[in-house]
Design a protein around this motif. Structure first.
Motif, PDB file in Angstrom:
ATOM      1  N   PRO A   1       0.821  -1.206   0.000  1.00 34.73           N
ATOM      2  CA  PRO A   1       0.000   0.000   0.000  1.00 34.73           C
ATOM      3  C   PRO A   1       0.863   1.267   0.000  1.00 34.73           C
ATOM      4  O   PRO A   1       1.894   1.330   0.671  1.00 34.73           O
ATOM      5  N   VAL A   2       0.417   2.261  -0.765  1.00 30.64           N
ATOM      6  CA  VAL A   2       1.150   3.519  -0.898  1.00 30.64           C
ATOM      7  C   VAL A   2       0.286   4.670  -0.393  1.00 30.64           C
ATOM      8  O   VAL A   2      -0.883   4.785  -0.767  1.00 30.64           O
ATOM      9  N   VAL A   3       0.901   5.515   0.444  1.00 28.73           N
ATOM     10  CA  VAL A   3       0.283   6.742   0.934  1.00 28.73           C
ATOM     11  C   VAL A   3       0.979   7.908   0.250  1.00 28.73           C
ATOM     12  O   VAL A   3       2.206   8.020   0.306  1.00 28.73           O
ATOM     13  N   ALA A   4       0.211   8.768  -0.399  1.00 28.61           N
ATOM     14  CA  ALA A   4       0.776   9.986  -0.978  1.00 28.61           C
ATOM     15  C   ALA A   4       0.770  11.060   0.105  1.00 28.61           C
ATOM     16  O   ALA A   4      -0.255  11.300   0.739  1.00 28.61           O
ATOM     17  N   CYS A   5       1.919  11.672   0.337  1.00 27.92           N
ATOM     18  CA  CYS A   5       2.032  12.781   1.276  1.00 27.92           C
ATOM     19  C   CYS A   5       2.614  13.941   0.483  1.00 27.92           C
ATOM     20  O   CYS A   5       3.810  13.958   0.170  1.00 27.92           O
ATOM     21  N   THR A   6       1.768  14.889   0.100  1.00 32.27           N
ATOM     22  CA  THR A   6       2.145  15.878  -0.886  1.00 32.27           C
ATOM     23  C   THR A   6       1.532  17.245  -0.604  1.00 32.27           C
ATOM     24  O   THR A   6       0.538  17.343   0.117  1.00 32.27           O
ATOM     25  N   ALA A   7       2.119  18.254  -1.201  1.00 36.61           N
ATOM     26  CA  ALA A   7       1.569  19.608  -1.110  1.00 36.61           C
ATOM     27  C   ALA A   7       0.405  19.802  -2.084  1.00 36.61           C
ATOM     28  O   ALA A   7      -0.327  20.772  -1.991  1.00 36.61           O
ATOM     29  N   LYS A   8       0.222  18.871  -3.014  1.00 43.51           N
ATOM     30  CA  LYS A   8      -0.873  18.976  -3.994  1.00 43.51           C
ATOM     31  C   LYS A   8      -2.201  18.736  -3.265  1.00 43.51           C
ATOM     32  O   LYS A   8      -2.439  17.653  -2.748  1.00 43.51           O
ATOM     33  N   ASP A   9      -3.044  19.762  -3.248  1.00 42.94           N
ATOM     34  CA  ASP A   9      -4.232  19.718  -2.407  1.00 42.94           C
ATOM     35  C   ASP A   9      -5.549  19.867  -3.174  1.00 42.94           C
ATOM     36  O   ASP A   9      -6.583  20.148  -2.609  1.00 42.94           O
ATOM     37  N   ARG A  10      -5.512  19.688  -4.467  1.00 41.94           N
ATOM     38  CA  ARG A  10      -6.745  19.820  -5.252  1.00 41.94           C
ATOM     39  C   ARG A  10      -7.472  18.470  -5.321  1.00 41.94           C
ATOM     40  O   ARG A  10      -6.845  17.419  -5.279  1.00 41.94           O
ATOM     41  N   ASP A  11      -8.777  18.534  -5.450  1.00 42.69           N
ATOM     42  CA  ASP A  11      -9.568  17.308  -5.564  1.00 42.69           C
ATOM     43  C   ASP A  11      -9.122  16.466  -6.748  1.00 42.69           C
ATOM     44  O   ASP A  11      -9.088  15.239  -6.666  1.00 42.69           O
ATOM     45  N   VAL A  12      -8.768  17.120  -7.857  1.00 42.42           N
ATOM     46  CA  VAL A  12      -8.341  16.382  -9.044  1.00 42.42           C
ATOM     47  C   VAL A  12      -7.049  15.600  -8.757  1.00 42.42           C
ATOM     48  O   VAL A  12      -6.863  14.491  -9.257  1.00 42.42           O
ATOM     49  N   ASP A  13      -6.158  16.162  -7.931  1.00 45.12           N
ATOM     50  CA  ASP A  13      -4.935  15.456  -7.562  1.00 45.12           C
ATOM     51  C   ASP A  13      -5.258  14.207  -6.745  1.00 45.12           C
ATOM     52  O   ASP A  13      -4.688  13.141  -6.964  1.00 45.12           O
ATOM     53  N   ARG A  14      -6.178  14.359  -5.816  1.00 44.32           N
ATOM     54  CA  ARG A  14      -6.590  13.214  -4.986  1.00 44.32           C
ATOM     55  C   ARG A  14      -7.236  12.119  -5.851  1.00 44.32           C
ATOM     56  O   ARG A  14      -6.934  10.937  -5.697  1.00 44.32           O
ATOM     57  N   MET A  15      -8.115  12.536  -6.749  1.00 44.12           N
ATOM     58  CA  MET A  15      -8.795  11.560  -7.616  1.00 44.12           C
ATOM     59  C   MET A  15      -7.796  10.842  -8.518  1.00 44.12           C
ATOM     60  O   MET A  15      -7.875   9.626  -8.700  1.00 44.12           O
ATOM     61  N   TRP A  16      -6.857  11.573  -9.080  1.00 41.10           N
ATOM     62  CA  TRP A  16      -5.862  10.979  -9.957  1.00 41.10           C
ATOM     63  C   TRP A  16      -4.995   9.987  -9.193  1.00 41.10           C
ATOM     64  O   TRP A  16      -4.712   8.889  -9.672  1.00 41.10           O
ATOM     65  N   ALA A  17      -4.591  10.365  -7.994  1.00 39.70           N
ATOM     66  CA  ALA A  17      -3.760   9.480  -7.168  1.00 39.70           C
ATOM     67  C   ALA A  17      -4.506   8.185  -6.853  1.00 39.70           C
ATOM     68  O   ALA A  17      -3.953   7.088  -6.985  1.00 39.70           O
ATOM     69  N   LYS A  18      -5.758   8.306  -6.456  1.00 36.29           N
ATOM     70  CA  LYS A  18      -6.557   7.105  -6.144  1.00 36.29           C
ATOM     71  C   LYS A  18      -6.715   6.227  -7.382  1.00 36.29           C
ATOM     72  O   LYS A  18      -6.625   5.006  -7.302  1.00 36.29           O
ATOM     73  N   LYS A  19      -6.942   6.863  -8.532  1.00 37.09           N
ATOM     74  CA  LYS A  19      -7.096   6.115  -9.785  1.00 37.09           C
ATOM     75  C   LYS A  19      -5.816   5.338 -10.122  1.00 37.09           C
ATOM     76  O   LYS A  19      -5.875   4.259 -10.701  1.00 37.09           O
ATOM     77  N   GLN A  20      -4.680   5.886  -9.739  1.00 41.63           N
ATOM     78  CA  GLN A  20      -3.399   5.236 -10.008  1.00 41.63           C
ATOM     79  C   GLN A  20      -3.069   4.146  -8.989  1.00 41.63           C
ATOM     80  O   GLN A  20      -2.104   3.416  -9.159  1.00 41.63           O
TER      81      GLN A  20
END
Length: 120
Positions: free
Chosen positions: A77-96
């Motif tokens: 499992p991978v946790v993204a810890c990032t300064a990117k805070d837009r909903d689109v960033d979250r959705m893209w990360a989950k999709k990946q």
């Protein structure tokens, strides 16, 4: 005791995350870029990975793509810890394939909660 790989190219951010995760009782491995992260993942098979998303050479998304190509590491499992805070960033990360997402700066509680969510 579970082992967590923490990846960040900013030493102060890496040190803070190491502090939080160590306090929560986990064993830590660190890497300061994506290439080092992949080497340490294949060598140590951590129980989870917390990674910055934007790093030189190879970012968190690139790490994730490489892990997904190998059956031995695809399940980590991978946790993204990032300064990117837009909903689109979250959705893209989950999709990946990111299992949890936390934005910087984060509290210890936010990071540990994301880590526990990712490990299910």
């Amino acid at each position: 005791m579970k082992t967590i790989l923490i990846v960040d190219d900013t030493k102060s951010e890496l040190d803070l995350m190491v502090h939080y995760v160590t306090q929560a009782g986990y064993t830590i491995i660190t890497a300061q870029d994506g290439e080092e992260a992949l080497e340490k993942t294949f060598a140590n098979k951590p129980d989870a990975i917390i990674t910055d998303w934007m790093m030189p050479k190879m970012g968190g998304l690139d790490i994730l793509r490489q892990l997904k190509k190998n059956p031995e590491t695809a399940i980590i499992p991978v946790v993204a810890c990032t300064a990117k805070d837009r909903d689109v960033d979250r959705m893209w990360a989950k999709k990946q394939g990111v299992k949890a997402y936390v934005t910087k700066p984060c509290t210890k509680e936010q990071l540990i909660s994301a880590l526990e969510e990712a490990m299910g």
